[in-house]
Enzyme design. Structure first.
Site, PDB file in Angstrom:
ATOM      1  N   SER A 191       1.781 -11.251 -10.987  1.00 58.37           N
ATOM      2  CA  SER A 191       0.924 -11.166 -12.178  1.00 58.37           C
ATOM      3  C   SER A 191       0.593  -9.724 -12.528  1.00 58.37           C
ATOM      4  CB  SER A 191      -0.384 -11.933 -11.950  1.00 58.37           C
ATOM      5  OG  SER A 191      -0.154 -13.325 -11.940  1.00 58.37           O
TER       6      SER A 191
ATOM      7  N   HIS B 199      -5.527  -8.417 -16.053  1.00 62.76           N
ATOM      8  CA  HIS B 199      -6.180  -9.631 -16.552  1.00 62.76           C
ATOM      9  C   HIS B 199      -7.639  -9.367 -16.911  1.00 62.76           C
ATOM     10  CE1 HIS B 199      -2.558 -11.134 -14.724  1.00 62.76           C
ATOM     11  NE2 HIS B 199      -2.745 -12.300 -15.275  1.00 62.76           N
TER      12      HIS B 199
ATOM     13  N   GLU C 170      -8.960  -9.057  -0.515  1.00 62.40           N
ATOM     14  CA  GLU C 170      -9.089  -7.838  -1.313  1.00 62.40           C
ATOM     15  C   GLU C 170      -9.825  -6.736  -0.576  1.00 62.40           C
ATOM     16  OE1 GLU C 170      -9.917 -10.892  -2.309  1.00 62.40           O
ATOM     17  OE2 GLU C 170      -8.400 -11.374  -3.815  1.00 62.40           O
TER      18      GLU C 170
ATOM     19  N   ASP D  24      -7.491 -19.461 -18.472  1.00 66.62           N
ATOM     20  CA  ASP D  24      -7.873 -19.546 -17.059  1.00 66.62           C
ATOM     21  C   ASP D  24      -9.384 -19.514 -16.860  1.00 66.62           C
ATOM     22  OD1 ASP D  24      -5.576 -20.084 -15.668  1.00 66.62           O
ATOM     23  OD2 ASP D  24      -5.066 -17.990 -15.290  1.00 66.62           O
TER      24      ASP D  24
END
Lengths: 607, 607
Positions: free
Chosen positions: A335, A405, A356, A413
């Site tokens: 992505s 994003h 993360e 989403d």
């Protein structure tokens, strides 16, 4: 090898230093130093190999004090090793001293700032990876507290160390039983930690952390194999000073002068030994030779292209000319398009899976050894690593982060995946550069600029494909902006970035049909911001300005612009003012008032 | 009991719904729904007890879809249970529908927004704790993906569940082997998960997640004992549709219409069964009766008192009049002074140890059941839970967060412990109230206001003791401010909050000696901000304004004020503009330019 008695003497010296330093400072954490005195003695004066004259030597073993509040004993160890003068120890915590309350790389031996707990192991993973990448035999040691093992980040790092087969990584956990406000979850139940680390695939050693011989044996056992190793050391907080030993309520409290005197008399005189004689170094390693270019070609983009794709394409090309570039992913590389780099350079690509915090922590470790890590995930998920990003700033860490994003423009989403507070996370960080390209060309150029800049950079990319605005020759220096539409009769300045640049361009066409001209500025560099151009443009448009951004109201482009404008009497700030929901991108841009129609309306309201 | 064949039929219905919905929407994650069809059928139509007419019934079992991208199958389960109309499923992801791309509590059955992975288990811990606190027999079920088990937050929650002996918590991990961009770390190695959960003290069951009988047996086994339970279910991503089964590259991709047709022909016709007949409810539980007061007395403060201490004192008093109040700590309760509440109300106090993500996640769960959680740690460490805080906002969660030890005024502990970006983290959140009291009286009142407000509140407290400014009768409504010094000849408005209010007051005295009057505003409510008072004051002082704050430049008080001021030609913003270091509080306030002398200088520079 240093004998047990020598190490015992050094441990006592470290204890005495730690007590004196903290009492002199009037604050600090002596008891947590006392529990780790033997561990530190064994590491610095027996097991580790380093050249005390060169903190950057590739052959050095690295050390991370994850339990950063034990800083005094780290400074004491450096003093004993001859790295810093012993008399400087009494400057602990002074504004003029680099011996801070918690370690920071103001002292170059410190490779990452610690003090927010549970972060050191990921940094250690990054350092150990860097050593492997450079092909040196050096190892990395991390000292953790038991309390911080409650941090999930420790287990993210534990996964990564096993996954990357970091046999050169050794963790020691100082299990001193007591947290800050109460006993830790597992107290002295070493088996609880053994089970966890074993379950995470580590080789585990359990020792009495005050017994030099046991520590040496474990350290010796920890030299082999491809698994990461952990030594669980049962210790006593405050060890050596009867009236604080194993007592609650002594966390973060220095001894009063009279208590210090009593403690020192219990400990006996400072052992007369020159610990620096026991520092061991390793044969000099060659400094690896790497290509370190920054330039790459851009295609002649014609079709709509997502800035996130351009990021991936540029990163791959950067990787071809610069061997220091490494990429880290959190299982979204298809992505963010970091997958382009992963395919071409698997050896320099690190999959952190959905973790993360570890992603950023590893990057800090890699950067500390001179690599140029590019970390990418959805902007929203970088919030998961906010504390690590904060600590990376205090580490003066040369890491590059890309958040894809962003904003409601991601569409269906829904809000959990929308980066709407990422600018607010990065803009406050001093010296952090924040870039937000609006098209593929500027996105590629932003990657180049990010690589060249020494320090943290954040690049914000957009999910949908957007039209091409610039020719491949255009340059995008830090602190610049682009005026995309201008005339002598512009009525309003529209300040935009990323997706809203394209909305502004549509608004321009709509307004022009009505005879209204607007000036459009593409603020691809939000920090540093091109205050001069913005202020001048707004002045030239009669003080009328519309700021449009796909971000929440505060902490983003709007507030950055508000900070630099001398006047905003004719000001419209289009941004996301409520918690958004799922929907089509164009519906959401409209619903939350940042689309072309909203810009048209805002412009008209100012006329 | 529902028979195996009934549950198989329901599972097939859930599969078919999930496929149709995502194809209709043109986006979404069908394959991750297919892997969990049997699990969802067994949970919703066999094991769980809930009243489909009342999402808030205390006797309901709770369900958290931690793998939020499987939202379609959750919506399908609700439809099959008769909670929402089946025809509404085809509105998935439409802007007009509450069936969002990832679950949010816009549908009241959803107790917390998910979609940022690895957060659901902490929410489940909070829900299960709430059920125990309310004395009901209900249980909590959490469905996780295997990929998200890489998130450290999962292991923070695992620790907490064991620590709190949550026998009423059942986790199911849908081990479908495939992440978004590649296979997961452990793929189908169920034993790797078994080891981890066992090491964290959980009862563990391993099953084939597509075998109803195995699932039922595990669920039956998971009904007993005080340990939390996890069912590790080996599944196939895309199960039931041959051309997507166990295939990489199908994450987050709906079937095209022609693919859907093929898939539906493989699955066969929709089984004709009314699943809602198989929903089981539990005997109605009594709604607990709680005191729900908000008022408490303040002492007549005289001596300097830290706002963090006042927070603790107020929280304890609030606890006496309001049984819904619960406190959560991250092992710093003796610094935030939440320990006052912990001592008085141990049953309503939850120690999360050093695990801030879990701290906030548990609070979300407790809040979802009507408790009023107050979460406190150092402001700096709240960044560790930024993603959870973000998701709490999307959950419309009624949680209160207190960040202590803000800014350089904490002194010698150094930057890792300084909250310098906390305002930038909370101010962007729509509807989040941000309070920053300057003295003990306002701090206590802020606790009261926070409790009364329905929604997220952040309270920022200061480490050092500060003078008392207000009488105990003074009120501090949200959105208000206090003018502390004013005259007809004020030359400059000084906007301050927290520690800088006291510096401003000192500056006032210094300037008055030189015949210069300043107006001082204490902006205790930074959001909502008292724009009217600030704008009016600045206008009355000739447009001259100094903002002084113990926070980085962007995203804090300064940018909040810049947003509301129509003009800032005569503007000085005193804030922290570089990465600070250790030192004495007063030295740091001076070095970074936010002390009284700096304010004096800034005022004079505007004259």
């Amino acid at each position: 090898m240093s004998s047990v008695s020598v190490l015992e003497k050094i441990a006592k010296r470290l204890r005495i230093h730690s007590l004196k330093m903290t009492t002199a400072a009037g604050s600090g954490h002596p008891t947590t130093c006392l529990s780790s005195a033997e561990i530190m003695a064994c590491l610095f004066f027996h097991e580790m190999r380093f050249n005390p004259k060169d903190p950057f030597a590739w052959e050095n073993d690295e050390f991370v004090l994850s339990k950063g509040h034990a800083a005094p004993i780290l400074w004491a160890a450096y003093a004993e090793a001859g790295i810093i003068p012993q008399e400087s120890l009494l400057d602990l915590r002074k504004i003029t001293s680099n011996l801070e309350g918690h370690p920071t790389p103001r002292l170059p031996w410190v490779k990452a700032a610690t003090g927010s707990l549970g972060q050191g192991l990921s940094v250690g993973v990054g350092l150990a990876l860097a050593q492997k990448l450079a092909g040196v035999k050096a190892r990395t040691f991390v000292l953790l507290g038991d309390g911080e093992c409650a941090e999930g980040a420790v287990w993210e790092a534990a996964n990564a160390a096993r996954e990357f087969k970091l046999g050169n990584l050794v963790a020691v956990v100082d299990v001193n039983r007591l947290g800050q406000s109460e006993p830790t979850m597992h107290q002295h139940d070493l088996k609880a930690y053994v089970k966890k680390f074993k379950a995470f695939g580590w080789d585990v050693f359990s020792v009495d952390g005050h017994k030099i011989d046991q520590l040496l044996q474990a350290l010796s056992g920890a030299r082999k194999g491809n698994n990461p190793k952990v030594i669980l050391a049962r210790t006593i907080k405050g060890k050596g000073v009867s009236f604080v030993e194993d007592k609650n309520g002594w966390h973060g409290k220095p001894l009063k002068p009279e208590e210090l005197e009593k403690a020192l008399s219990e400990l006996g005189p400072m052992p007369a030994i020159d610990a620096s004689r026991y520092v061991k170094s390793r044969e000099k390693a060659k400094t690896p030779k790497w290509n370190e270019g920054f330039d790459f070609e851009l295609p002649n983009y014609k079709d709509k292209t997502a800035t996130r794709l351009a990021y991936g394409l540029a990163l791959e090309k950067l990787g071809r000319v610069n061997d220091r570039v490494v990429a880290i992913d959190g299982d979204v590389k298809n992505s963010t398009y970091a997958d382009r780099f992963f395919s071409s350079f698997p050896q320099r690509s690190f999959e952190s899976y959905i973790a993360e915090q570890n992603m950023v922590g590893m990057a800090m470790g890699l950067a500390a050894k001179g690599f140029l890590p590019f970390v990418a995930t959805f902007a929203a998920f970088l919030t998961r690593a906010h504390d690590q990003i904060r600590m990376a700033a205090y580490s003066f860490s040369n890491i590059k982060l890309c958040g894809s994003h962003v904003g409601v423009s991601i569409g269906e989403d829904g809000p959990s995946q929308m980066g709407l507070e990422d600018l607010a996370m990065f803009l406050p960080i001093p010296d952090c550069v924040v870039l937000y390209p609006a098209d593929a060309v500027s996105a590629e150029k932003c990657v180049k600029e990010a690589a060249r800049y020494k320090g943290m950079v954040y690049i914000r990319t957009t999910r949908p494909a957007t039209p091409i605005l610039y020719s491949p020759e255009e340059e995008f220096p830090l602190g610049g902006s682009k005026i995309l539409r201008r005339s002598d009769k512009d009525a309003v300045t529209v300040v935009a970035a990323g997706i809203t640049v394209h909305e502004a361009l549509q608004a321009y066409e709509l307004l022009r049909k009505e005879g209204i001209n607007i000036r459009i500025i593409d603020v691809y560099s939000i920090k540093p911001i091109d205050a001069e151009t913005i202020v001048k443009s707004v002045a030239e448009t009669g003080g009328r300005v519309v700021v449009a951004e796909d971000h929440f109201e505060q902490g983003g482009l709007g507030t950055a612009v508000a900070l630099v404008l001398p006047e905003k009497r004719f000001w419209k700030h289009l941004c996301i003012r409520e918690l958004p929901r799922s929907g089509k991108p164009e519906e959401l841009l409209a619903k939350y008032g940042i689309d072309a129609a909203s810009i048209v309306q805002a412009v008209k309201s100012l006329l």
